[in-house]
Design a protein around this motif. Sequence first.
Motif, PDB file in Angstrom:
ATOM      1  N   GLY A 122       0.811  -1.215   0.000  1.00 10.83           N
ATOM      2  CA  GLY A 122       0.000   0.000   0.000  1.00 10.83           C
ATOM      3  C   GLY A 122       0.843   1.263   0.000  1.00 10.83           C
ATOM      4  N   ALA A 123       2.065   1.161   0.539  1.00 15.61           N
ATOM      5  CA  ALA A 123       2.981   2.304   0.568  1.00 15.61           C
ATOM      6  C   ALA A 123       3.796   2.397  -0.723  1.00 15.61           C
ATOM      7  CB  ALA A 123       3.912   2.206   1.771  1.00 15.61           C
ATOM      8  N   GLY A 124       3.556   1.469  -1.658  1.00 14.74           N
ATOM      9  CA  GLY A 124       4.205   1.560  -2.958  1.00 14.74           C
ATOM     10  C   GLY A 124       5.422   0.680  -3.151  1.00 14.74           C
ATOM     11  N   PHE A 125       5.637  -0.281  -2.271  1.00 19.79           N
ATOM     12  CA  PHE A 125       6.787  -1.179  -2.396  1.00 19.79           C
ATOM     13  C   PHE A 125       6.318  -2.539  -2.911  1.00 19.79           C
ATOM     14  CE2 PHE A 125       7.790   1.808   1.020  1.00 19.79           C
ATOM     15  CZ  PHE A 125       9.031   2.284   0.613  1.00 19.79           C
ATOM     16  N   SER A 126       7.167  -3.199  -3.696  1.00 18.94           N
ATOM     17  CA  SER A 126       6.871  -4.556  -4.146  1.00 18.94           C
ATOM     18  C   SER A 126       7.773  -5.522  -3.389  1.00 18.94           C
ATOM     19  CB  SER A 126       7.105  -4.681  -5.651  1.00 18.94           C
ATOM     20  OG  SER A 126       8.451  -4.413  -5.977  1.00 18.94           O
ATOM     21  N   TYR A 127       7.371  -6.791  -3.358  1.00 20.54           N
ATOM     22  CA  TYR A 127       8.186  -7.784  -2.668  1.00 20.54           C
ATOM     23  C   TYR A 127       8.035  -9.141  -3.337  1.00 20.54           C
ATOM     24  CZ  TYR A 127       3.856  -9.424  -0.514  1.00 20.54           C
ATOM     25  OH  TYR A 127       2.590  -9.914  -0.308  1.00 20.54           O
ATOM     26  N   THR A 128       8.986 -10.025  -3.043  1.00 23.83           N
ATOM     27  CA  THR A 128       8.879 -11.422  -3.436  1.00 23.83           C
ATOM     28  C   THR A 128       9.189 -12.272  -2.215  1.00 23.83           C
ATOM     29  OG1 THR A 128      11.196 -11.603  -4.123  1.00 23.83           O
ATOM     30  CG2 THR A 128       9.597 -11.031  -5.830  1.00 23.83           C
ATOM     31  N   PHE A 129       8.615 -13.470  -2.193  1.00 26.71           N
ATOM     32  CA  PHE A 129       8.927 -14.426  -1.148  1.00 26.71           C
ATOM     33  C   PHE A 129      10.081 -15.308  -1.603  1.00 26.71           C
ATOM     34  CE2 PHE A 129       5.830 -13.292   1.708  1.00 26.71           C
ATOM     35  CZ  PHE A 129       4.523 -13.458   1.261  1.00 26.71           C
ATOM     36  N   HIS A 130      10.778 -15.870  -0.636  1.00 25.64           N
ATOM     37  CA  HIS A 130      11.833 -16.833  -0.938  1.00 25.64           C
ATOM     38  C   HIS A 130      11.164 -18.085  -1.498  1.00 25.64           C
ATOM     39  CE1 HIS A 130      15.086 -19.654  -0.494  1.00 25.64           C
ATOM     40  NE2 HIS A 130      15.904 -18.625  -0.292  1.00 25.64           N
TER      41      HIS A 130
ATOM     42  N   PHE B 237       8.477 -15.870   3.676  1.00 22.07           N
ATOM     43  CA  PHE B 237       9.701 -15.179   4.068  1.00 22.07           C
ATOM     44  C   PHE B 237      10.052 -14.179   2.969  1.00 22.07           C
ATOM     45  CE2 PHE B 237      14.177 -14.504   4.800  1.00 22.07           C
ATOM     46  CZ  PHE B 237      14.286 -14.544   6.181  1.00 22.07           C
ATOM     47  N   VAL B 238      10.010 -12.883   3.277  1.00 19.41           N
ATOM     48  CA  VAL B 238      10.281 -11.855   2.270  1.00 19.41           C
ATOM     49  C   VAL B 238      11.737 -11.939   1.844  1.00 19.41           C
ATOM     50  CG1 VAL B 238      10.379  -9.374   1.825  1.00 19.41           C
ATOM     51  CG2 VAL B 238       8.441 -10.335   3.069  1.00 19.41           C
ATOM     52  N   CYS B 239      11.936 -12.083   0.544  1.00 18.46           N
ATOM     53  CA  CYS B 239      13.286 -12.238  -0.005  1.00 18.46           C
ATOM     54  C   CYS B 239      13.796 -10.937  -0.621  1.00 18.46           C
ATOM     55  CB  CYS B 239      13.272 -13.344  -1.052  1.00 18.46           C
ATOM     56  SG  CYS B 239      14.905 -13.765  -1.651  1.00 18.46           S
TER      57      CYS B 239
ATOM     58  N   CYS C  82      18.112 -13.526  -4.659  1.00 21.92           N
ATOM     59  CA  CYS C  82      17.425 -14.040  -3.481  1.00 21.92           C
ATOM     60  C   CYS C  82      18.290 -15.122  -2.862  1.00 21.92           C
ATOM     61  CB  CYS C  82      16.065 -14.601  -3.892  1.00 21.92           C
ATOM     62  SG  CYS C  82      15.065 -15.133  -2.515  1.00 21.92           S
ATOM     63  N   THR C  83      18.808 -14.855  -1.671  1.00 21.64           N
ATOM     64  CA  THR C  83      19.688 -15.814  -1.004  1.00 21.64           C
ATOM     65  C   THR C  83      18.921 -16.523   0.100  1.00 21.64           C
ATOM     66  OG1 THR C  83      20.427 -14.148   0.566  1.00 21.64           O
ATOM     67  CG2 THR C  83      21.730 -14.401  -1.445  1.00 21.64           C
ATOM     68  N   ASN C  84      19.458 -17.648   0.552  1.00 19.10           N
ATOM     69  CA  ASN C  84      18.853 -18.322   1.688  1.00 19.10           C
ATOM     70  C   ASN C  84      18.966 -17.421   2.900  1.00 19.10           C
ATOM     71  OD1 ASN C  84      18.106 -20.652   0.349  1.00 19.10           O
ATOM     72  ND2 ASN C  84      20.064 -21.637   0.700  1.00 19.10           N
ATOM     73  N   PRO C  85      17.899 -17.339   3.689  1.00 13.60           N
ATOM     74  CA  PRO C  85      17.961 -16.464   4.866  1.00 13.60           C
ATOM     75  C   PRO C  85      19.003 -16.953   5.860  1.00 13.60           C
ATOM     76  CG  PRO C  85      15.952 -17.780   4.839  1.00 13.60           C
ATOM     77  CD  PRO C  85      16.646 -18.038   3.555  1.00 13.60           C
ATOM     78  N   THR C  86      19.831 -16.029   6.303  1.00 10.98           N
ATOM     79  CA  THR C  86      20.848 -16.332   7.299  1.00 10.98           C
ATOM     80  C   THR C  86      20.786 -15.256   8.368  1.00 10.98           C
ATOM     81  OG1 THR C  86      22.564 -14.992   6.264  1.00 10.98           O
ATOM     82  CG2 THR C  86      22.367 -17.273   5.487  1.00 10.98           C
TER      83      THR C  86
ATOM     84  N   GLY D  78      19.892  -6.988   6.279  1.00  6.80           N
ATOM     85  CA  GLY D  78      21.177  -7.189   6.957  1.00  6.80           C
ATOM     86  C   GLY D  78      21.068  -8.233   8.032  1.00  6.80           C
ATOM     87  N   ALA D  79      21.744  -7.990   9.135  1.00  8.42           N
ATOM     88  CA  ALA D  79      21.836  -8.961  10.225  1.00  8.42           C
ATOM     89  C   ALA D  79      20.833  -8.689  11.341  1.00  8.42           C
ATOM     90  CB  ALA D  79      23.256  -8.953  10.783  1.00  8.42           C
TER      91      ALA D  79
END
Length: 154
Positions: free
Chosen positions: A76-84, A90-92, A101-105, A144-145
Amino acid sequence: MTEHLTRRTLGSLAAVAALTVSLLGAGAVHAPEARAAACTGTTGVTVVVDFTAVGGGIQTGCAPGDPASGLAALTGAGFSYTFHPRYPGFVCTINALPTTCTNPTGSAYWSYWHAQHGGPWSYSSLGAASYNPAPGDVEGWAFGAGAQPGITAP
């Protein structure tokens, strides 16, 4: 002649639909153009996305009204996303960043935060699909971390 025009129009619409699907990509959720300012009062949910770790800056948008989830606020704020692809929900990527898109660490993932305007960030104990922000809330994302967004909640 009308039949010819109808077939031509339908053929053109099919071509546009196929192009749209190929440009959007499978599994991606795309959003309208970003609203580049915080919401005022309780007019919606403010969303802050910190792209600093992936080569960008910090962007703020407003998801008007009462989005039903953190993901709805994000789009709604204008951002797009993809899942892993291997970790549903899990947002990738956000706005196609990071580019791979990396494995979540523990050192590389989109962390999800909540705050009140001007208040401190708190790490979300729920995923963005399960959390229901209230109008006037601020949502934050940072890659990030697990560091919080790099600005105070607007």
